[in-house]
Design a protein around this motif. Structure first.
Motif, PDB file in Angstrom:
ATOM      1  N   LEU A  27     -23.236 -33.099 -62.850  1.00  0.00           N
ATOM      2  CA  LEU A  27     -22.931 -34.343 -63.557  1.00  0.00           C
ATOM      3  C   LEU A  27     -21.451 -34.713 -63.500  1.00  0.00           C
ATOM      4  N   MET A  28     -20.600 -33.724 -63.258  1.00  0.00           N
ATOM      5  CA  MET A  28     -19.173 -34.017 -63.114  1.00  0.00           C
ATOM      6  C   MET A  28     -18.819 -34.408 -61.678  1.00  0.00           C
ATOM      7  N   ASN A  29     -19.827 -34.397 -60.783  1.00  0.00           N
ATOM      8  CA  ASN A  29     -19.666 -34.762 -59.362  1.00  0.00           C
ATOM      9  C   ASN A  29     -18.863 -33.745 -58.557  1.00  0.00           C
ATOM     10  N   TYR A  30     -18.949 -32.472 -58.943  1.00  0.00           N
ATOM     11  CA  TYR A  30     -18.352 -31.439 -58.098  1.00  0.00           C
ATOM     12  C   TYR A  30     -19.314 -31.230 -56.937  1.00  0.00           C
ATOM     13  N   PRO A  31     -18.815 -31.085 -55.712  1.00  0.00           N
ATOM     14  CA  PRO A  31     -19.717 -30.977 -54.561  1.00  0.00           C
ATOM     15  C   PRO A  31     -20.698 -29.814 -54.678  1.00  0.00           C
ATOM     16  N   ALA A  32     -21.914 -30.046 -54.233  1.00  0.00           N
ATOM     17  CA  ALA A  32     -22.948 -29.006 -54.256  1.00  0.00           C
ATOM     18  C   ALA A  32     -22.712 -27.972 -53.166  1.00  0.00           C
ATOM     19  N   TYR A  33     -22.041 -28.376 -52.090  1.00  0.00           N
ATOM     20  CA  TYR A  33     -21.773 -27.448 -50.993  1.00  0.00           C
ATOM     21  C   TYR A  33     -20.542 -26.599 -51.319  1.00  0.00           C
ATOM     22  N   THR A  40     -12.457 -25.510 -58.687  1.00  0.00           N
ATOM     23  CA  THR A  40     -12.946 -25.419 -60.060  1.00  0.00           C
ATOM     24  C   THR A  40     -14.151 -24.496 -60.074  1.00  0.00           C
ATOM     25  N   ALA A  41     -14.250 -23.672 -61.092  1.00  0.00           N
ATOM     26  CA  ALA A  41     -15.393 -22.774 -61.245  1.00  0.00           C
ATOM     27  C   ALA A  41     -16.016 -23.010 -62.604  1.00  0.00           C
ATOM     28  N   TRP A  42     -17.318 -22.816 -62.679  1.00  0.00           N
ATOM     29  CA  TRP A  42     -18.048 -22.955 -63.940  1.00  0.00           C
ATOM     30  C   TRP A  42     -18.505 -21.574 -64.358  1.00  0.00           C
ATOM     31  N   PHE A 125     -10.543 -31.635 -57.183  1.00  0.00           N
ATOM     32  CA  PHE A 125      -9.687 -30.958 -58.143  1.00  0.00           C
ATOM     33  C   PHE A 125      -9.990 -31.437 -59.554  1.00  0.00           C
ATOM     34  N   LEU A 126      -9.907 -30.531 -60.525  1.00  0.00           N
ATOM     35  CA  LEU A 126      -9.988 -30.908 -61.928  1.00  0.00           C
ATOM     36  C   LEU A 126      -8.693 -31.652 -62.243  1.00  0.00           C
ATOM     37  N   THR A 127      -8.827 -32.888 -62.654  1.00  0.00           N
ATOM     38  CA  THR A 127      -7.702 -33.801 -62.812  1.00  0.00           C
ATOM     39  C   THR A 127      -7.674 -34.317 -64.245  1.00  0.00           C
ATOM     40  N   SER A 128      -6.492 -34.592 -64.767  1.00  0.00           N
ATOM     41  CA  SER A 128      -6.417 -35.128 -66.129  1.00  0.00           C
ATOM     42  C   SER A 128      -5.794 -36.519 -66.110  1.00  0.00           C
ATOM     43  N   ALA A 129      -6.151 -37.274 -67.122  1.00  0.00           N
ATOM     44  CA  ALA A 129      -5.609 -38.613 -67.330  1.00  0.00           C
ATOM     45  C   ALA A 129      -5.666 -38.886 -68.831  1.00  0.00           C
ATOM     46  N   LYS A 130      -5.191 -40.056 -69.216  1.00  0.00           N
ATOM     47  CA  LYS A 130      -5.220 -40.385 -70.648  1.00  0.00           C
ATOM     48  C   LYS A 130      -6.666 -40.578 -71.101  1.00  0.00           C
ATOM     49  N   LEU A 131      -6.883 -40.432 -72.406  1.00  0.00           N
ATOM     50  CA  LEU A 131      -8.216 -40.554 -72.998  1.00  0.00           C
ATOM     51  C   LEU A 131      -8.766 -41.969 -72.849  1.00  0.00           C
TER      52      LEU A 131
END
Length: 185
Positions: A27-33, A40-42, A125-131
């Motif tokens: 759901l976060m759109n991290y590639p399945a491959y 990023t790891a879960w 990449f796990l990226t941050s931005a403003k809320l």
């Protein structure tokens, strides 16, 4: 004690936790491959206190990946919470009490923490931005939770190859594959 931990890791708990992690990743759109270098790891475990959170930050540092951590209790079917271990230069920051958010029914899930939102950005990449705007957050959190529940139910029979178990107090180099745990049980 070790037998109990291995029993936990080979029980339906493992499959349930993995389904929720795969669903969140999807759901976060991290590639399945498999990427050449996973950015990023879960991971999942019981809820973390401060000292246990330090173990996860060490795993993130050793692995060279940011971690999205999903916390579970043994007797609960749904996650208790989400947190992050995010690499910041030479350090890794632990960010507890993360909230899921989706701008709408089709938007990728994002993670809201403190004054930042975290999402999978360019190059995975796990990226941050403003809320997002405050008036949209409550509805966005409801949408995200409902979509995550639905996706986890669909993912339940699916297993992610290459999943690892890091023993309590261990480091990433101590990791054991889920397949080996099942054979040992």
């Amino acid at each position: 004690m070790i037998i109990e931990q291995e029993t936990i890791m080979t029980s339906p708990y493992l499959e349930r936790a993995q389904a929720w992690c795969i669903a969140l990743r999807t759901l976060m759109n991290y590639p399945a491959y498999a990427l050449p270098f996973h950015t990023t790891a879960w991971c999942s475990s019981s809820p973390r206190d401060v000292s246990q959170a330090l173990e996860l930050t060490q795993v993130a540092a050793d692995k060279g990946s940011d971690l999205v951590h999903v916390a579970f209790a043994l007797d609960v079917d749904e996650p208790l919470g989400v947190s992050l271990a995010v690499r910041q230069g030479a350090d890794v920051a632990w960010i507890p009490d993360v909230h899921l958010y989706a701008a709408d029914e089709k938007a990728p899930l994002e993670l809201l923490a403190g004054d930042r939102r975290w999402f999978i950005g360019p190059r995975s990449f796990l990226t941050s931005a403003k809320l997002p705007p405050k008036h949209r957050r409550a509805r966005g959190e409801e949408i995200a939770w409902r979509r995550w529940q639905h996706a986890a139910a669909i993912e339940a029979p699916r297993k992610l190859e290459g999943a690892l178990w890091v023993p309590p107090g261990g480091t990433f180099k101590d990791a054991i594959s889920h397949e080996r745990l099942k054979i040992a049980a």
